[in-house]
Design a protein around this motif. Structure first.
Motif, PDB file in Angstrom:
ATOM      1  N   MET A  57       0.742  -1.167  -0.092  1.00  0.00           N
ATOM      2  CA  MET A  57      -0.072   0.102   0.023  1.00  0.00           C
ATOM      3  C   MET A  57       0.782   1.331   0.001  1.00  0.00           C
ATOM      4  O   MET A  57       0.505   2.294  -0.756  1.00  0.00           O
ATOM      5  N   TRP A  58       1.843   1.097   0.883  1.00  0.00           N
ATOM      6  CA  TRP A  58       2.909   2.299   0.846  1.00  0.00           C
ATOM      7  C   TRP A  58       3.473   2.857  -0.480  1.00  0.00           C
ATOM      8  O   TRP A  58       3.616   3.692  -1.062  1.00  0.00           O
ATOM      9  N   MET A  59       3.746   1.579  -1.278  1.00  0.00           N
ATOM     10  CA  MET A  59       4.538   1.667  -2.574  1.00  0.00           C
ATOM     11  C   MET A  59       3.424   2.180  -3.748  1.00  0.00           C
ATOM     12  O   MET A  59       3.903   3.254  -4.288  1.00  0.00           O
ATOM     13  N   VAL A  60       2.332   1.734  -3.528  1.00  0.00           N
ATOM     14  CA  VAL A  60       1.128   2.292  -4.470  1.00  0.00           C
ATOM     15  C   VAL A  60       0.973   3.734  -4.048  1.00  0.00           C
ATOM     16  O   VAL A  60       0.766   4.699  -4.924  1.00  0.00           O
ATOM     17  N   LEU A  61       0.849   4.148  -2.962  1.00  0.00           N
ATOM     18  CA  LEU A  61       0.429   5.807  -2.501  1.00  0.00           C
ATOM     19  C   LEU A  61       1.950   6.530  -2.875  1.00  0.00           C
ATOM     20  O   LEU A  61       1.657   7.639  -3.249  1.00  0.00           O
ATOM     21  N   SER A  62       2.890   5.941  -2.650  1.00  0.00           N
ATOM     22  CA  SER A  62       4.294   6.640  -3.099  1.00  0.00           C
ATOM     23  C   SER A  62       4.471   7.086  -4.549  1.00  0.00           C
ATOM     24  O   SER A  62       5.006   7.894  -4.703  1.00  0.00           O
ATOM     25  N   SER A  63       3.630   6.108  -5.351  1.00  0.00           N
ATOM     26  CA  SER A  63       4.152   6.186  -6.725  1.00  0.00           C
ATOM     27  C   SER A  63       3.348   7.407  -7.158  1.00  0.00           C
ATOM     28  O   SER A  63       3.436   7.821  -8.429  1.00  0.00           O
ATOM     29  N   PHE A  64       2.208   8.026  -6.191  1.00  0.00           N
ATOM     30  CA  PHE A  64       1.700   9.075  -6.727  1.00  0.00           C
ATOM     31  C   PHE A  64       1.975  10.507  -5.893  1.00  0.00           C
ATOM     32  O   PHE A  64       1.450  11.493  -6.228  1.00  0.00           O
ATOM     33  N   LYS A  65       3.149  10.329  -5.364  1.00  0.00           N
ATOM     34  CA  LYS A  65       3.585  11.566  -4.545  1.00  0.00           C
ATOM     35  C   LYS A  65       4.745  12.456  -5.139  1.00  0.00           C
ATOM     36  O   LYS A  65       5.458  11.571  -5.821  1.00  0.00           O
ATOM     37  N   GLY A  66       4.941  13.424  -5.075  1.00  0.00           N
ATOM     38  CA  GLY A  66       6.011  14.197  -5.363  1.00  0.00           C
ATOM     39  C   GLY A  66       7.239  13.979  -4.505  1.00  0.00           C
ATOM     40  O   GLY A  66       7.141  13.501  -3.390  1.00  0.00           O
ATOM     41  N   PRO A  67       8.325  14.512  -4.747  1.00  0.00           N
ATOM     42  CA  PRO A  67       9.571  14.382  -3.790  1.00  0.00           C
ATOM     43  C   PRO A  67       9.356  14.890  -2.533  1.00  0.00           C
ATOM     44  O   PRO A  67       9.957  14.318  -1.470  1.00  0.00           O
ATOM     45  N   GLY A  68       8.820  16.204  -2.392  1.00  0.00           N
ATOM     46  CA  GLY A  68       8.352  16.902  -1.151  1.00  0.00           C
ATOM     47  C   GLY A  68       7.495  16.085  -0.286  1.00  0.00           C
ATOM     48  O   GLY A  68       7.432  16.374   0.668  1.00  0.00           O
ATOM     49  N   THR A  72      10.467  13.804   3.584  1.00  0.00           N
ATOM     50  CA  THR A  72       9.730  14.938   4.641  1.00  0.00           C
ATOM     51  C   THR A  72       9.813  14.209   6.216  1.00  0.00           C
ATOM     52  O   THR A  72       9.685  13.104   6.425  1.00  0.00           O
ATOM     53  N   THR A  73       9.797  15.209   7.130  1.00  0.00           N
ATOM     54  CA  THR A  73       9.728  14.715   8.528  1.00  0.00           C
ATOM     55  C   THR A  73       8.221  14.451   8.903  1.00  0.00           C
ATOM     56  O   THR A  73       7.978  13.913   9.807  1.00  0.00           O
ATOM     57  N   ASP A  74       7.349  14.989   7.902  1.00  0.00           N
ATOM     58  CA  ASP A  74       5.742  14.536   8.266  1.00  0.00           C
ATOM     59  C   ASP A  74       5.484  13.416   7.728  1.00  0.00           C
ATOM     60  O   ASP A  74       5.676  13.040   6.678  1.00  0.00           O
ATOM     61  N   LEU A  75       4.760  12.578   8.482  1.00  0.00           N
ATOM     62  CA  LEU A  75       4.284  11.240   7.811  1.00  0.00           C
ATOM     63  C   LEU A  75       2.778  11.730   7.247  1.00  0.00           C
ATOM     64  O   LEU A  75       1.648  11.620   7.953  1.00  0.00           O
ATOM     65  N   ASP A  76       2.912  11.763   5.981  1.00  0.00           N
ATOM     66  CA  ASP A  76       1.795  11.812   4.906  1.00  0.00           C
ATOM     67  C   ASP A  76       1.335  10.677   4.444  1.00  0.00           C
ATOM     68  O   ASP A  76       2.316  10.059   3.410  1.00  0.00           O
ATOM     69  N   VAL A  77       0.307   9.862   4.923  1.00  0.00           N
ATOM     70  CA  VAL A  77       0.020   8.730   4.268  1.00  0.00           C
ATOM     71  C   VAL A  77      -0.382   8.689   2.793  1.00  0.00           C
ATOM     72  O   VAL A  77      -0.267   8.272   1.889  1.00  0.00           O
ATOM     73  N   LEU A  78      -1.434   9.725   2.578  1.00  0.00           N
ATOM     74  CA  LEU A  78      -2.474   9.852   1.385  1.00  0.00           C
ATOM     75  C   LEU A  78      -1.509  11.006   0.783  1.00  0.00           C
ATOM     76  O   LEU A  78      -1.058  12.244   1.150  1.00  0.00           O
ATOM     77  N   PRO A  79      -1.467  10.876  -0.742  1.00  0.00           N
ATOM     78  CA  PRO A  79      -1.001  11.868  -1.417  1.00  0.00           C
ATOM     79  C   PRO A  79      -1.670  13.187  -1.748  1.00  0.00           C
ATOM     80  O   PRO A  79      -3.054  13.023  -1.553  1.00  0.00           O
ATOM     81  N   ASP A  80      -1.215  14.391  -2.008  1.00  0.00           N
ATOM     82  CA  ASP A  80      -2.093  15.376  -2.118  1.00  0.00           C
ATOM     83  C   ASP A  80      -3.099  15.245  -3.347  1.00  0.00           C
ATOM     84  O   ASP A  80      -4.326  15.666  -3.124  1.00  0.00           O
ATOM     85  N   SER A  81      -2.581  14.671  -4.417  1.00  0.00           N
ATOM     86  CA  SER A  81      -3.385  14.349  -5.522  1.00  0.00           C
ATOM     87  C   SER A  81      -2.721  13.137  -6.367  1.00  0.00           C
ATOM     88  O   SER A  81      -1.730  12.834  -5.924  1.00  0.00           O
ATOM     89  N   LEU A  82      -3.841  12.672  -7.210  1.00  0.00           N
ATOM     90  CA  LEU A  82      -3.467  11.538  -7.921  1.00  0.00           C
ATOM     91  C   LEU A  82      -2.869  11.952  -9.266  1.00  0.00           C
ATOM     92  O   LEU A  82      -3.129  12.172 -10.271  1.00  0.00           O
ATOM     93  N   ASP A  83      -1.261  12.166  -8.856  1.00  0.00           N
ATOM     94  CA  ASP A  83      -0.434  12.626 -10.091  1.00  0.00           C
ATOM     95  C   ASP A  83       0.340  11.419 -10.785  1.00  0.00           C
ATOM     96  O   ASP A  83       0.900  10.730 -10.159  1.00  0.00           O
ATOM     97  N   PHE A  84      -0.302  11.169 -12.119  1.00  0.00           N
ATOM     98  CA  PHE A  84       0.623   9.903 -12.793  1.00  0.00           C
ATOM     99  C   PHE A  84       1.869  10.633 -13.619  1.00  0.00           C
ATOM    100  O   PHE A  84       2.115   9.848 -14.368  1.00  0.00           O
ATOM    101  N   SER A  85       2.582  11.486 -13.183  1.00  0.00           N
ATOM    102  CA  SER A  85       3.800  11.873 -13.806  1.00  0.00           C
ATOM    103  C   SER A  85       4.746  11.021 -13.357  1.00  0.00           C
ATOM    104  O   SER A  85       5.753  10.869 -14.376  1.00  0.00           O
ATOM    105  N   ASN A  86       4.723  10.574 -12.276  1.00  0.00           N
ATOM    106  CA  ASN A  86       5.831   9.603 -12.124  1.00  0.00           C
ATOM    107  C   ASN A  86       6.028   8.043 -12.825  1.00  0.00           C
ATOM    108  O   ASN A  86       6.859   7.752 -13.126  1.00  0.00           O
ATOM    109  N   TYR A  87       4.441   7.991 -13.243  1.00  0.00           N
ATOM    110  CA  TYR A  87       4.601   6.830 -14.239  1.00  0.00           C
ATOM    111  C   TYR A  87       4.879   7.107 -15.759  1.00  0.00           C
ATOM    112  O   TYR A  87       5.591   6.152 -16.479  1.00  0.00           O
TER     113      TYR A  87
END
Length: 306
Positions: A57-68, A72-87
């Protein structure tokens, strides 16, 4: 004449629903049984599921996250938006299409040959008489205990001397023997009723006809189990393709992830790596979902000997 004494009256059994008829801790719904069921069943199952599911689950959610969002020191489980730019970046930085084709070729060819060889070997070990049959079976059991990494250097020397570096057959050849598949199919073939094969032999059917017309059709669940395990193993194989392949156009998907990591110099671009891992994982999950119903039946059939 003496008159027989009347029989003593039989006391009626106590009602099963009355209080005090059962000792504490007895009964299907007692507190003790519920505690044992939770501690020995549901709790280990829940822990195992979390151990397996949370990293995916962490791998899938991280695939939609940006580097920031990842570094980060904050634990953000869910991405801010579903960004497919990493793919998109993962598929353009390296030739993922070519990696996918290579993985499909190596997996289908290697798994098909492995399953056929396992069927033939298991049939010979069960239904054909020849010298040293038990010795060969013991050697197969020994092969189950030997890690495949031990044979990497001898296989590399042999395959490269034959010109198999950076070729499909060079990636497929060293792993064609499957001790697990042979063992599982042999154990299942031992449970088949001998009367069916004897009747076919009386009717004039040879070994080849008995194998493909009788043994294989009634062994589909076990064969499917062996095929699924073999497909997963071939698809996820990493060390041997990494050793024998050096050209990018011949790399498979797991090795392509290494090339993706080397080509992306930004240490904070873990989102692209996670997207690449998801692209590698999705096809084999689809195959597993399609064939998973055969696993339990196949393993159960091969676990009892007649």
């Amino acid at each position: 004449m003496s008159v027989p004494a009347p029989a003593a009256p039989v006391s009626a059994p106590a009602p099963t629903g009355s209080k005090g008829s059962r000792r504490t801790g007895e009964g299907p719904l007692s507190r003790r049984n519920i505690t044992e069921t939770l501690l020995t069943g549901y709790v280990p199952l829940a822990l195992t599921t979390l151990v397996v599911f949370l990293p995916l689950m962490w791998m899938v959610l991280s695939s939609f996250k940006g580097p920031g969002e990842i570094v980060t020191t904050d634990l953000d489980v869910l991405p801010d938006s579903l960004d497919f730019s990493n793919y998109q970046d993962a598929m353009t930085l390296v030739p993922f299409g070519r990696f996918f084709v290579n993985s499909v070729i190596v997996t289908l060819a290697g798994a098909s040959i492995k399953v056929v060889l396992a069927i033939l070997t298991a049939y010979a070990l069960v239904f054909i008489r020849f010298p040293f049959k038990r010795v060969i079976f013991v050697a197969i059991l020994v092969a189950l205990m030997v890690p495949p990494q031990v044979a990497i250097l001898p296989n590399y020397i042999l395959v490269t001397s034959l010109g198999g570096a950076d070729t499909y057959w060079g990636m497929i050849l060293p792993g064609l023997g499957t001790a697990f598949g042979t063992f599982l199919l042999r154990q299942h073939f031992l449970t088949l009723p001998g009367s069916i094969l004897e009747s076919a032999e009386i009717d004039g059917a040879g070994h080849w006809s008995r194998l493909w017309r009788i043994v294989v059709p009634i062994s589909v669940p076990t064969i499917a189990t062996v095929g699924l395990v073999t497909i997963v193993t071939e698809w996820n194989e990493y060390i041997w393709p990494l050793v024998i392949v050096s050209r990018p156009e011949m790399m498979t998907l797991p090795v392509g992830l290494t090339l993706l990591r080397n080509s992306e110099s930004d240490p904070a671009s873990w989102g692209i790596m996670m997207a690449g891992a998801v692209l590698v994982l999705v096809p084999i999950l689809v195959v597993f979902a399609a064939l998973q119903r055969y696993i339990v039946a196949g393993l159960t059939q091969g676990s009892v000997t007649g």
